[in-house]
Design a protein around this motif. Sequence first.
Motif, PDB file in Angstrom:
ATOM      1  N   ALA A 170       0.906  -1.235  -0.161  1.00  0.00           N
ATOM      2  CA  ALA A 170      -0.089   0.023  -0.170  1.00  0.00           C
ATOM      3  C   ALA A 170       0.981   1.215  -0.122  1.00  0.00           C
ATOM      4  CB  ALA A 170      -0.974  -0.091   1.205  1.00  0.00           C
ATOM      5  N   LEU A 171       1.860   1.120   0.871  1.00  0.00           N
ATOM      6  CA  LEU A 171       2.765   2.371   0.968  1.00  0.00           C
ATOM      7  C   LEU A 171       3.864   2.477  -0.441  1.00  0.00           C
ATOM      8  CD1 LEU A 171       4.357   2.091   4.571  1.00  0.00           C
ATOM      9  CD2 LEU A 171       2.850   4.040   3.398  1.00  0.00           C
ATOM     10  N   GLN A 172       3.809   1.249  -1.095  1.00  0.00           N
ATOM     11  CA  GLN A 172       4.468   1.810  -2.511  1.00  0.00           C
ATOM     12  C   GLN A 172       3.549   2.098  -3.521  1.00  0.00           C
ATOM     13  OE1 GLN A 172       7.429   0.208  -4.259  1.00  0.00           O
ATOM     14  NE2 GLN A 172       8.503  -0.020  -2.134  1.00  0.00           N
ATOM     15  N   LYS A 173       2.265   1.742  -3.501  1.00  0.00           N
ATOM     16  CA  LYS A 173       1.394   2.405  -4.237  1.00  0.00           C
ATOM     17  C   LYS A 173       1.007   3.988  -3.959  1.00  0.00           C
ATOM     18  CE  LYS A 173      -1.779  -1.649  -4.726  1.00  0.00           C
ATOM     19  NZ  LYS A 173      -3.007  -2.179  -4.319  1.00  0.00           N
ATOM     20  N   GLU A 174       1.504   4.426  -2.940  1.00  0.00           N
ATOM     21  CA  GLU A 174       1.561   5.894  -2.461  1.00  0.00           C
ATOM     22  C   GLU A 174       2.831   6.532  -2.793  1.00  0.00           C
ATOM     23  OE1 GLU A 174      -1.108   7.403  -1.451  1.00  0.00           O
ATOM     24  OE2 GLU A 174      -2.284   5.383  -1.227  1.00  0.00           O
ATOM     25  N   ASN A 175       3.400   5.709  -3.953  1.00  0.00           N
ATOM     26  CA  ASN A 175       4.858   6.163  -4.329  1.00  0.00           C
ATOM     27  C   ASN A 175       5.765   6.471  -3.127  1.00  0.00           C
ATOM     28  OD1 ASN A 175       5.009   5.845  -7.093  1.00  0.00           O
ATOM     29  ND2 ASN A 175       3.608   7.686  -7.227  1.00  0.00           N
ATOM     30  N   ILE A 176       5.683   5.943  -1.916  1.00  0.00           N
ATOM     31  CA  ILE A 176       6.726   5.940  -1.068  1.00  0.00           C
ATOM     32  C   ILE A 176       7.746   4.613  -1.243  1.00  0.00           C
ATOM     33  CG2 ILE A 176       7.156   6.105   1.483  1.00  0.00           C
ATOM     34  CD1 ILE A 176       5.923   8.481   0.167  1.00  0.00           C
ATOM     35  N   GLY A 177       8.849   4.844  -1.135  1.00  0.00           N
ATOM     36  CA  GLY A 177       9.644   3.695  -1.478  1.00  0.00           C
ATOM     37  C   GLY A 177      10.096   3.030  -0.352  1.00  0.00           C
ATOM     38  N   VAL A 178       9.450   2.586   0.540  1.00  0.00           N
ATOM     39  CA  VAL A 178       9.722   1.694   1.778  1.00  0.00           C
ATOM     40  C   VAL A 178      10.535   0.317   1.420  1.00  0.00           C
ATOM     41  CG1 VAL A 178       7.797   2.423   2.854  1.00  0.00           C
ATOM     42  CG2 VAL A 178       7.363   0.595   1.639  1.00  0.00           C
ATOM     43  N   ASN A 179      11.318  -0.070   2.423  1.00  0.00           N
ATOM     44  CA  ASN A 179      12.012  -1.373   2.200  1.00  0.00           C
ATOM     45  C   ASN A 179      12.050  -2.025   3.467  1.00  0.00           C
ATOM     46  OD1 ASN A 179      14.035  -2.996   1.047  1.00  0.00           O
ATOM     47  ND2 ASN A 179      15.225  -1.183   0.277  1.00  0.00           N
ATOM     48  N   VAL A 180      12.615  -2.965   3.330  1.00  0.00           N
ATOM     49  CA  VAL A 180      12.720  -4.111   4.725  1.00  0.00           C
ATOM     50  C   VAL A 180      14.139  -4.321   5.073  1.00  0.00           C
ATOM     51  CG1 VAL A 180      11.982  -6.234   5.862  1.00  0.00           C
ATOM     52  CG2 VAL A 180      10.167  -5.024   4.279  1.00  0.00           C
ATOM     53  N   HIS A 181      14.595  -4.050   6.211  1.00  0.00           N
ATOM     54  CA  HIS A 181      16.226  -4.372   6.801  1.00  0.00           C
ATOM     55  C   HIS A 181      16.182  -4.938   7.921  1.00  0.00           C
ATOM     56  CE1 HIS A 181      16.610  -0.868   3.897  1.00  0.00           C
ATOM     57  NE2 HIS A 181      17.569  -1.323   3.614  1.00  0.00           N
ATOM     58  N   TYR A 182      16.161  -6.242   7.963  1.00  0.00           N
ATOM     59  CA  TYR A 182      16.754  -7.199   6.723  1.00  0.00           C
ATOM     60  C   TYR A 182      16.119  -8.676   6.909  1.00  0.00           C
ATOM     61  CZ  TYR A 182      20.679  -4.033   6.081  1.00  0.00           C
ATOM     62  OH  TYR A 182      21.295  -2.803   6.109  1.00  0.00           O
ATOM     63  N   ILE A 183      16.053  -9.441   5.970  1.00  0.00           N
ATOM     64  CA  ILE A 183      15.818 -10.918   6.001  1.00  0.00           C
ATOM     65  C   ILE A 183      16.952 -11.390   7.029  1.00  0.00           C
ATOM     66  CG2 ILE A 183      15.535 -12.860   4.769  1.00  0.00           C
ATOM     67  CD1 ILE A 183      14.923 -11.171   2.291  1.00  0.00           C
ATOM     68  N   PRO A 184      16.543 -12.000   7.970  1.00  0.00           N
ATOM     69  CA  PRO A 184      17.471 -12.719   8.952  1.00  0.00           C
ATOM     70  C   PRO A 184      18.303 -13.605   7.973  1.00  0.00           C
ATOM     71  CG  PRO A 184      15.395 -12.686   9.686  1.00  0.00           C
ATOM     72  CD  PRO A 184      15.194 -12.363   8.676  1.00  0.00           C
ATOM     73  N   VAL A 185      19.802 -13.409   8.103  1.00  0.00           N
ATOM     74  CA  VAL A 185      20.682 -14.014   7.435  1.00  0.00           C
ATOM     75  C   VAL A 185      20.504 -15.565   7.352  1.00  0.00           C
ATOM     76  CG1 VAL A 185      23.151 -14.369   6.860  1.00  0.00           C
ATOM     77  CG2 VAL A 185      22.376 -11.932   7.705  1.00  0.00           C
ATOM     78  N   HIS A 186      20.376 -16.096   8.756  1.00  0.00           N
ATOM     79  CA  HIS A 186      20.414 -17.699   8.921  1.00  0.00           C
ATOM     80  C   HIS A 186      19.143 -18.134   8.226  1.00  0.00           C
ATOM     81  CE1 HIS A 186      17.719 -16.015  12.075  1.00  0.00           C
ATOM     82  NE2 HIS A 186      17.196 -17.435  11.994  1.00  0.00           N
ATOM     83  N   THR A 187      18.393 -17.565   7.630  1.00  0.00           N
ATOM     84  CA  THR A 187      17.038 -18.003   6.925  1.00  0.00           C
ATOM     85  C   THR A 187      17.240 -18.169   5.492  1.00  0.00           C
ATOM     86  OG1 THR A 187      15.756 -15.998   6.837  1.00  0.00           O
ATOM     87  CG2 THR A 187      15.513 -17.316   8.896  1.00  0.00           C
ATOM     88  N   GLN A 188      18.274 -17.673   4.912  1.00  0.00           N
ATOM     89  CA  GLN A 188      18.587 -17.669   3.501  1.00  0.00           C
ATOM     90  C   GLN A 188      18.765 -18.994   3.102  1.00  0.00           C
ATOM     91  OE1 GLN A 188      18.370 -15.207   1.530  1.00  0.00           O
ATOM     92  NE2 GLN A 188      18.475 -13.263   2.753  1.00  0.00           N
ATOM     93  N   PRO A 189      18.514 -19.518   1.685  1.00  0.00           N
ATOM     94  CA  PRO A 189      18.663 -20.719   1.226  1.00  0.00           C
ATOM     95  C   PRO A 189      20.020 -21.239   1.119  1.00  0.00           C
ATOM     96  CG  PRO A 189      17.292 -19.457  -0.175  1.00  0.00           C
ATOM     97  CD  PRO A 189      17.725 -18.496   1.079  1.00  0.00           C
ATOM     98  N   PHE A 190      21.040 -20.311   1.090  1.00  0.00           N
ATOM     99  CA  PHE A 190      22.321 -20.781   1.044  1.00  0.00           C
ATOM    100  C   PHE A 190      22.924 -21.103   2.766  1.00  0.00           C
ATOM    101  CE2 PHE A 190      27.014 -19.661   1.916  1.00  0.00           C
ATOM    102  CZ  PHE A 190      27.471 -20.554   1.202  1.00  0.00           C
ATOM    103  N   TYR A 191      22.354 -20.469   3.496  1.00  0.00           N
ATOM    104  CA  TYR A 191      22.784 -20.958   4.984  1.00  0.00           C
ATOM    105  C   TYR A 191      21.991 -22.202   5.419  1.00  0.00           C
ATOM    106  CZ  TYR A 191      26.031 -17.039   5.721  1.00  0.00           C
ATOM    107  OH  TYR A 191      27.025 -16.155   5.867  1.00  0.00           O
ATOM    108  N   HIS A 192      20.790 -22.118   4.713  1.00  0.00           N
ATOM    109  CA  HIS A 192      20.250 -23.429   5.034  1.00  0.00           C
ATOM    110  C   HIS A 192      21.015 -24.593   4.427  1.00  0.00           C
ATOM    111  CE1 HIS A 192      15.692 -22.026   5.914  1.00  0.00           C
ATOM    112  NE2 HIS A 192      16.493 -21.655   6.806  1.00  0.00           N
ATOM    113  N   LYS A 193      21.521 -24.562   3.361  1.00  0.00           N
ATOM    114  CA  LYS A 193      22.461 -25.492   2.943  1.00  0.00           C
ATOM    115  C   LYS A 193      23.404 -25.847   3.561  1.00  0.00           C
ATOM    116  CE  LYS A 193      21.524 -24.578  -2.078  1.00  0.00           C
ATOM    117  NZ  LYS A 193      21.952 -23.931  -3.253  1.00  0.00           N
ATOM    118  N   LEU A 194      23.845 -24.751   4.765  1.00  0.00           N
ATOM    119  CA  LEU A 194      25.108 -25.278   5.479  1.00  0.00           C
ATOM    120  C   LEU A 194      24.640 -25.624   6.698  1.00  0.00           C
ATOM    121  CD1 LEU A 194      27.115 -21.821   4.905  1.00  0.00           C
ATOM    122  CD2 LEU A 194      27.463 -23.686   3.896  1.00  0.00           C
ATOM    123  N   GLY A 195      23.263 -25.697   6.764  1.00  0.00           N
ATOM    124  CA  GLY A 195      22.856 -26.477   8.006  1.00  0.00           C
ATOM    125  C   GLY A 195      22.351 -25.615   9.171  1.00  0.00           C
ATOM    126  N   TYR A 196      21.981 -24.410   8.772  1.00  0.00           N
ATOM    127  CA  TYR A 196      21.428 -23.326   9.717  1.00  0.00           C
ATOM    128  C   TYR A 196      20.004 -23.569   9.456  1.00  0.00           C
ATOM    129  CZ  TYR A 196      25.965 -21.071  10.283  1.00  0.00           C
ATOM    130  OH  TYR A 196      27.294 -20.843  10.409  1.00  0.00           O
TER     131      TYR A 196
END
Length: 401
Positions: free
Chosen positions: A326-352
């Motif tokens: 909805a905020l993006q529709k208002e032309n406000i460039g919101v973001n998200v910081h951050y996706i927790p590192v240990h939940t990334q697919p590469f880290y799952h491959k490492l056993g996290y």
Amino acid sequence: MGEKLAVYGGPSIRKDFLPYGGQWIDENDIQAVVDVLKSDYLTTGPAVGRFEQAFAKYVGAKYAIAFSNGTAALHAACFAAGIAKNDEVITSPLTFVASANCILYTGGKPVFADIDPATYNIDPRSIEAKITKNTKAIIPVHFAGQPVDLDEIHKLAKKYNLIVIEDAAHALGAHYKNRKIGALSEMTMFSLHPVKHITTGEGGMITTNNKDYYQKLLQFRTHGITKDANECFKYDGPWYYEMQYLGYNYRMTDMQAALGLSQLQKVDIFIERRKKYVAFYNEAFKKMEEIICPKQMSGADSSWHLYVIRLNLERLTADRKAIYEALQKENIGVNVHYIPVHTQPFYHKLGYQSGICLTAEDIYNEIITLPLFPKMEEKDVRDVIAAVNKVIHFYSRKDVE
């Protein structure tokens, strides 16, 4: 909730798109780069040295070593600290992946400690619970520009004989108990990416008070090569150099350094504008039950790289994704910081596995980063506030009860 999500719309608050961050380049910055282009040096030369000296002086450190980017700088710091195979290094999960990847680059193992739910910084109690006989260092991250609890972290480092490498990518100009970030631990890394407090395009810096680390960092960024006759095993003459270990080409160019030196002269002005806009946000949102504003730890003075709000989803009829869109529709460039590192697919491959840092994972699902950068005007800030009010009002649970 589904019906409301389907009908959200109407004319947007802004006609043009406002990004969440961005650089501010003026004519002085441009001229500084042009001057280098007209000089005899383009790659690492005298401008890099001048930038390093000015940067060290600004943060109060003895030494500053410039790198091609912040990730390279973190890699170099891990090398200088002697992190190697089977060494464990504790860091935060709520950060960009570079804070953990740099540990892997030298053969170490990242260990993720959970965060404080109030500040979103790494929690010293969680750090201590993760320390083992293999722990070599701690890489605390000053999330969004707010300093971590360095006193407690330094106590742990002393107790368990650990090295502290501060990830201050967000924290140039921040203070911890009236001391500027940059000279308080063994090494401190700063990022010079365009969305940070100052920019060199891409770039990074390590500051330290330790001469041994300084020399290792200098050599590491240039293929592990030294030309210092006093450091060579065998010296054949003034042309001679030695590659003494496997280093990398992580050098900064004089063009980047000239831009950085020009930008550094304005950093305090940039930070003051950030603080001014944060004050506007805090005042606008402080009475909204649907939003939790960022909090500063006592004794910390953030340099406000990011302004991250947390949604009180119990007071809303929508999830974070719907609010974000909805905020993006208002032309406000919101973001998200951050996706927790240990939940990334590469880290799952490492056993996290997900679930090892529950606070970070829960908070991730509720946070949104609002635009905050010095080139914003007050009208831009008012537009952000208006958009947030509009979206939150639309999805507020009290409006449908």
